[in-house]
Design a protein around this motif. Structure first.
Motif, PDB file in Angstrom:
ATOM      1  N   MET A 252       0.772  -1.065   0.022  1.00  0.00           N
ATOM      2  CA  MET A 252       0.088   0.159   0.008  1.00  0.00           C
ATOM      3  C   MET A 252       0.992   1.276   0.081  1.00  0.00           C
ATOM      4  N   TYR A 253       1.818   1.332   0.774  1.00  0.00           N
ATOM      5  CA  TYR A 253       2.636   2.478   0.760  1.00  0.00           C
ATOM      6  C   TYR A 253       4.025   2.441   0.018  1.00  0.00           C
ATOM      7  N   GLY A 254       4.084   1.327  -0.848  1.00  0.00           N
ATOM      8  CA  GLY A 254       5.364   1.302  -1.615  1.00  0.00           C
ATOM      9  C   GLY A 254       6.429   1.142  -1.066  1.00  0.00           C
ATOM     10  N   LEU A 255       6.678   0.517  -0.162  1.00  0.00           N
ATOM     11  CA  LEU A 255       7.954   0.430   0.542  1.00  0.00           C
ATOM     12  C   LEU A 255       8.782  -0.866   0.313  1.00  0.00           C
ATOM     13  N   LEU A 256       9.915  -0.917   0.446  1.00  0.00           N
ATOM     14  CA  LEU A 256      10.635  -2.484   0.306  1.00  0.00           C
ATOM     15  C   LEU A 256      10.853  -2.785   1.955  1.00  0.00           C
ATOM     16  N   GLU A 257      11.371  -4.094   1.927  1.00  0.00           N
ATOM     17  CA  GLU A 257      11.516  -4.867   3.163  1.00  0.00           C
ATOM     18  C   GLU A 257      12.283  -4.062   4.168  1.00  0.00           C
ATOM     19  N   LYS A 258      13.361  -3.758   3.836  1.00  0.00           N
ATOM     20  CA  LYS A 258      14.312  -3.045   4.510  1.00  0.00           C
ATOM     21  C   LYS A 258      13.864  -1.684   5.047  1.00  0.00           C
ATOM     22  N   GLN A 259      13.105  -0.817   4.458  1.00  0.00           N
ATOM     23  CA  GLN A 259      12.497   0.447   4.547  1.00  0.00           C
ATOM     24  C   GLN A 259      11.488   0.174   5.678  1.00  0.00           C
ATOM     25  N   PHE A 260      10.691  -0.916   5.536  1.00  0.00           N
ATOM     26  CA  PHE A 260       9.606  -1.123   6.247  1.00  0.00           C
ATOM     27  C   PHE A 260       9.960  -1.523   7.689  1.00  0.00           C
ATOM     28  N   ARG A 261      11.120  -2.371   7.622  1.00  0.00           N
ATOM     29  CA  ARG A 261      11.741  -2.922   8.741  1.00  0.00           C
ATOM     30  C   ARG A 261      12.323  -1.610   9.607  1.00  0.00           C
ATOM     31  N   GLY A 262      12.743  -0.580   8.941  1.00  0.00           N
ATOM     32  CA  GLY A 262      13.385   0.557   9.664  1.00  0.00           C
ATOM     33  C   GLY A 262      12.316   1.432  10.170  1.00  0.00           C
ATOM     34  N   TYR A 263      11.263   1.365   9.623  1.00  0.00           N
ATOM     35  CA  TYR A 263      10.132   2.284  10.068  1.00  0.00           C
ATOM     36  C   TYR A 263       9.438   1.322  11.462  1.00  0.00           C
ATOM     37  N   PHE A 264       9.628   0.321  11.265  1.00  0.00           N
ATOM     38  CA  PHE A 264       8.998  -0.626  12.596  1.00  0.00           C
ATOM     39  C   PHE A 264       9.872  -0.310  13.555  1.00  0.00           C
ATOM     40  N   GLU A 265      11.294  -0.591  13.593  1.00  0.00           N
ATOM     41  CA  GLU A 265      12.248  -0.382  14.710  1.00  0.00           C
ATOM     42  C   GLU A 265      12.022   1.138  15.058  1.00  0.00           C
ATOM     43  N   ARG A 266      11.986   2.035  14.360  1.00  0.00           N
ATOM     44  CA  ARG A 266      11.675   3.631  14.819  1.00  0.00           C
ATOM     45  C   ARG A 266      10.540   3.763  15.732  1.00  0.00           C
ATOM     46  N   ALA A 267       9.325   2.931  15.240  1.00  0.00           N
ATOM     47  CA  ALA A 267       7.948   2.944  15.939  1.00  0.00           C
ATOM     48  C   ALA A 267       8.332   2.187  17.402  1.00  0.00           C
ATOM     49  N   ASP A 268       8.957   1.352  17.167  1.00  0.00           N
ATOM     50  CA  ASP A 268       9.265   0.256  18.541  1.00  0.00           C
ATOM     51  C   ASP A 268       9.796   1.196  19.466  1.00  0.00           C
ATOM     52  N   ARG A 269      10.963   2.101  19.141  1.00  0.00           N
ATOM     53  CA  ARG A 269      11.480   2.695  19.973  1.00  0.00           C
ATOM     54  C   ARG A 269      10.945   3.865  20.735  1.00  0.00           C
ATOM     55  N   MET A 270       9.731   4.419  19.819  1.00  0.00           N
ATOM     56  CA  MET A 270       9.071   5.462  20.315  1.00  0.00           C
ATOM     57  C   MET A 270       8.090   5.260  21.302  1.00  0.00           C
ATOM     58  N   LYS A 271       7.625   6.022  22.238  1.00  0.00           N
ATOM     59  CA  LYS A 271       6.823   6.052  23.336  1.00  0.00           C
ATOM     60  C   LYS A 271       5.429   5.974  22.899  1.00  0.00           C
ATOM     61  N   GLY A 272       4.670   4.830  23.532  1.00  0.00           N
ATOM     62  CA  GLY A 272       3.240   4.633  22.963  1.00  0.00           C
ATOM     63  C   GLY A 272       3.050   3.258  22.520  1.00  0.00           C
ATOM     64  N   VAL A 273       2.000   3.093  21.668  1.00  0.00           N
ATOM     65  CA  VAL A 273       1.659   1.791  20.965  1.00  0.00           C
ATOM     66  C   VAL A 273       2.439   2.011  19.608  1.00  0.00           C
ATOM     67  N   THR A 274       3.256   0.416  19.582  1.00  0.00           N
ATOM     68  CA  THR A 274       4.167   0.362  18.422  1.00  0.00           C
ATOM     69  C   THR A 274       3.264   0.577  17.334  1.00  0.00           C
ATOM     70  N   GLY A 275       2.114  -0.291  17.143  1.00  0.00           N
ATOM     71  CA  GLY A 275       1.334  -0.470  15.907  1.00  0.00           C
ATOM     72  C   GLY A 275       0.713   1.029  15.518  1.00  0.00           C
ATOM     73  N   THR A 276       0.317   1.652  16.491  1.00  0.00           N
ATOM     74  CA  THR A 276      -0.070   3.228  15.989  1.00  0.00           C
ATOM     75  C   THR A 276       1.045   3.944  15.680  1.00  0.00           C
ATOM     76  N   ASN A 277       2.006   3.920  16.385  1.00  0.00           N
ATOM     77  CA  ASN A 277       3.321   4.702  15.803  1.00  0.00           C
ATOM     78  C   ASN A 277       3.634   4.308  14.456  1.00  0.00           C
ATOM     79  N   LEU A 278       3.674   3.167  14.243  1.00  0.00           N
ATOM     80  CA  LEU A 278       4.035   2.704  12.758  1.00  0.00           C
ATOM     81  C   LEU A 278       3.381   3.301  11.647  1.00  0.00           C
ATOM     82  N   LEU A 279       1.944   3.039  12.000  1.00  0.00           N
ATOM     83  CA  LEU A 279       0.992   3.744  10.926  1.00  0.00           C
ATOM     84  C   LEU A 279       1.230   5.290  11.004  1.00  0.00           C
ATOM     85  N   GLY A 280       1.550   5.942  12.288  1.00  0.00           N
ATOM     86  CA  GLY A 280       1.803   7.278  12.006  1.00  0.00           C
ATOM     87  C   GLY A 280       2.807   7.792  11.141  1.00  0.00           C
TER      88      GLY A 280
END
Length: 192
Positions: A50-78
């Motif tokens: 949907m967002y046109g990302l490659l696996e490495k890019q998506f993984r990077g977004y997930f890791e950034r979202a995981d490090r942020m405060k709050g709910v990881t899934g919501t951070n990822l979508l944000g």
């Protein structure tokens, strides 16, 4: 499931999923059981495409979202929603995210008065996105702006159609993201 990757076709009756809601081929209508892992992987692949990302890019977004405060899934979508190419798509300057990515990388937009050519730039609340003056006559962009009425502009964005400008009023909340995404499945997949 419709991912709205092909622009306007999925808004009409010609959409393949509305005509046949099963996979193609001889065994398309057969019964299939999907494992928990398969369901999680499907959800991740859906969001990636949907967002046109490659696996490495998506993984990077997930890791950034995981490090942020709050709910990881919501951070990822944000984080995914705040990409410049996605904001251009949401404002209605393009009919698909792939088209908006190309328009951004070809330098048709300015972000806060400066030329922006990187589709993955994260926008912040208060940022202004403008179509450059020499790009205002591009027929493709004008057609997309005419069709934005059907799709609508999210609450967290503001569009000045006649001035070819858009602004980020606030950061996107989970309620503002209307696409049917189960972000918890993605978090469970990457947490293994």
């Amino acid at each position: 499931m419709e991912l709205f990757l092909k622009g306007d076709r999925c808004y009409t009756d010609k959409c393949a999923l509305k005509r046949r809601n099963y996979p193609p081929g001889q065994h398309g209508q057969g019964r299939s059981k999907t494992s928990d892992y398969g369901v999680q992987l499907r959800e991740k692949q859906k969001v990636k495409r949907m967002y046109g990302l490659l696996e490495k890019q998506f993984r990077g977004y997930f890791e950034r979202a995981d490090r942020m405060k709050g709910v990881t899934g919501t951070n990822l979508l944000g984080l995914l929603e705040r990409r410049l190419d996605n904001v251009v798509y949401r404002l209605g300057f393009a009919s698909s995210r792939a088209e908006s990515r190309q328009l951004v990388s070809h330098g048709h937009f300015t972000l806060n008065g400066r030329k922006a050519t990187i589709p993955s730039i994260q926008v912040k609340a208060g940022d202004r996105i403008e179509l450059r003056e020499k790009s205002q006559k591009v027929a493709q962009i004008n057609e997309s702006l005419d069709a934005v009425v059907r799709r609508g502009v999210p609450q967290w964005l503001e569009l000045e159609r006649d001035a070819f400008k858009g602004a980020v009023k606030a950061l996107p909340a989970r309620e503002d993201i209307t696409t049917p995404i189960q972000e918890q499945l993605i978090v469970e997949l990457y947490s293994k």
